[in-house]
Design an enzyme around this catalytic site. Sequence first.
Site, PDB file in Angstrom:
ATOM      1  N   SER A  71       0.837  -1.176   0.091  1.00 41.86           N
ATOM      2  CA  SER A  71      -0.013   0.042  -0.109  1.00 41.86           C
ATOM      3  C   SER A  71       0.844   1.290   0.048  1.00 41.86           C
ATOM      4  CB  SER A  71      -1.061  -0.046   1.150  1.00 41.86           C
ATOM      5  OG  SER A  71      -0.337   0.067   2.357  1.00 41.86           O
ATOM      6  N   HIS A 113      -2.690   7.448  -4.530  1.00 39.98           N
ATOM      7  CA  HIS A 113      -2.805   6.088  -3.898  1.00 39.98           C
ATOM      8  C   HIS A 113      -2.889   4.856  -4.252  1.00 39.98           C
ATOM      9  CE1 HIS A 113      -5.706   2.949  -2.387  1.00 39.98           C
ATOM     10  NE2 HIS A 113      -4.886   2.813  -1.222  1.00 39.98           N
ATOM     11  N   TYR A 155      -2.484  -3.158  -3.683  1.00 38.72           N
ATOM     12  CA  TYR A 155      -2.676  -4.721  -4.347  1.00 38.72           C
ATOM     13  C   TYR A 155      -2.335  -5.465  -3.266  1.00 38.72           C
ATOM     14  CZ  TYR A 155      -2.883  -1.914  -8.485  1.00 38.72           C
ATOM     15  OH  TYR A 155      -3.340  -1.051  -9.538  1.00 38.72           O
ATOM     16  N   ARG A 156      -3.216  -6.429  -2.943  1.00 34.96           N
ATOM     17  CA  ARG A 156      -3.297  -7.398  -1.906  1.00 34.96           C
ATOM     18  C   ARG A 156      -3.732  -8.766  -2.182  1.00 34.96           C
ATOM     19  NH1 ARG A 156      -7.209  -3.521  -1.872  1.00 34.96           N
ATOM     20  NH2 ARG A 156      -9.442  -4.050  -1.519  1.00 34.96           N
ATOM     21  N   GLY A 205      -3.275  -4.420  13.751  1.00 36.41           N
ATOM     22  CA  GLY A 205      -2.233  -4.273  12.838  1.00 36.41           C
ATOM     23  C   GLY A 205      -1.349  -3.250  13.558  1.00 36.41           C
ATOM     24  N   SER A 229       2.223   2.009  10.823  1.00 35.09           N
ATOM     25  CA  SER A 229       2.210   1.849   9.574  1.00 35.09           C
ATOM     26  C   SER A 229       0.990   1.968   8.775  1.00 35.09           C
ATOM     27  CB  SER A 229       2.628   0.304   9.224  1.00 35.09           C
ATOM     28  OG  SER A 229       4.038   0.105   9.781  1.00 35.09           O
TER      29      SER A 229
END
Length: 384
Positions: free
Chosen positions: A140, A154, A157-158, A339, A343
Site C-alpha cells: 500500500s 494512492h 494491491y493485496r 495491525g 504503518s
Amino acid sequence: MSDNGGVSWGGVLAGVAGTLLVQKLLQGCCQKSEAEKRYKWRAAKSANERRRIFKEFVQGVQDDITKTLGELDGQAVFEEDAWEKPNGRGQGRTRVIKNGSIFEQGGCNWSEVFGANLPPAILKKHPHLQGKTFYATGVSMVLHPKNPHIPTVHLNYRYFEAGTIESDAIEQDNVWWFGGGMDLTPWVLYEEDAVSFHQHVKDACDKHGDNLYLPLKKYADEYFCNKHRAEGRGIGGHFYDYFDGNPDKTLYQGENAEMKKWCMDNKYMQPSMSWEQIFEFAKSQAAAFLPAYIEIIKRRREVKVTEDERNWQLYRRGRYVEFNLVHDRGTLFGLQVNGRVESILMSLPPVVKWTYMHKAKCEAEEKLVDALATPKDWLNVEKE
C-alpha cells in the site's frame, strides 16, 4: 468401495441398462467436480506457493516504487522500518519519505499477517468463514507532494486466503481472492492529467479483457467517496475486491444495490480466470502506476505555487483524512486485526487544515469541487 472412494457399482447393477446408468451418473459427478474446479478455484499452485508468489510480487512493487520515486525526488529517500509481530503472526517493511523536493511526506508499506480469527469486516461479507485461519499480504502506498499542482496518489494491491494456509497441497477448499487499485486526488484539477492517468489504467485493464476498465472505474468512483460529504475523494482510477474469477459474481463487489444491478444488466461479471490469470492482471495494474504518475510529476513539478493554492491544498487534505479514517477498508481491516498502527496511519498527510464552512473562492477551486461532486467519464468510454 472403489479405489477412488466411490461406490463400486459392478456388484449392484448388471446389464447394459445398468452400465449406461452408471456411466451417466459418474460422468455427471466428474462434470460437477471439474466445473467446481474451473469456476470456483482453478488454482494450479499450492497454498504455500500462492503465498510465496504474491508476497514476492508485492515486495517487488514496493522496491520499484521506493527506488524510482526516491531517485526522482533527489533530495529525500525512503527510509525503511522493518518490523515483526509477536509469535510469528506477521511482519512488514514500512518505508517513509519526508521533506523532499517533491514529496512532503509519503509511505509505501509491505506487510503480511496470519490470523486465527477473521476480522468483522470480512465476516460481515463472508459469514461462512467463521472459525477459519487466514493469511493476508499486500503493498500500500500514499504520497503527498508539497506542490498542490501535483496530485496526491494512492495504490494498493493485496491477496487474501482463508482455510488451510500452510500446505503444499492445492487446498481447493480454501477461499482466496485478490483486491487492489489506484486513484488520483488532485488539488488543482488538470483534465490532461486526469485523462492520461485513466488511459494508463485502461490500457492495463485492456490487456486482460475489453470489459474490465469501465466497471472497475465505476467501482473506484463509488468506493473512493466521502459519502458523508457526497463527494469523491479524488478523480478515481480503478478498484477491485473479492476478485476470484467466478463468472457468477459481478465485477463490483460493494454494497451499492444500484451498482450491482448496473453490472448485472450490462453483463459486467467477473471473467472466468484462474489464480494465475488474476495474478497477471494484478501485475499489469501495478506496472502501470509509475509511468502514469511520473508523467504527471514531470508536467507539474516546476509550476509556481501561490499562498491561496497552498491553503486550498491543506484544506482539501482534510477531506482525504476523513475518508481514510471513516471509510477506508484497509485502515479498518488493519486496526481490526491489531495491525501496526504507525504503518496503518502513515497514509495521513503531515500538514492539514479544517476550516468551518469553507467554500471555494475562485474558478479553479470551483472546477475541482464540481468534478468531485459527479464522477466524470474521462475517456468517454460510456459513449462508445
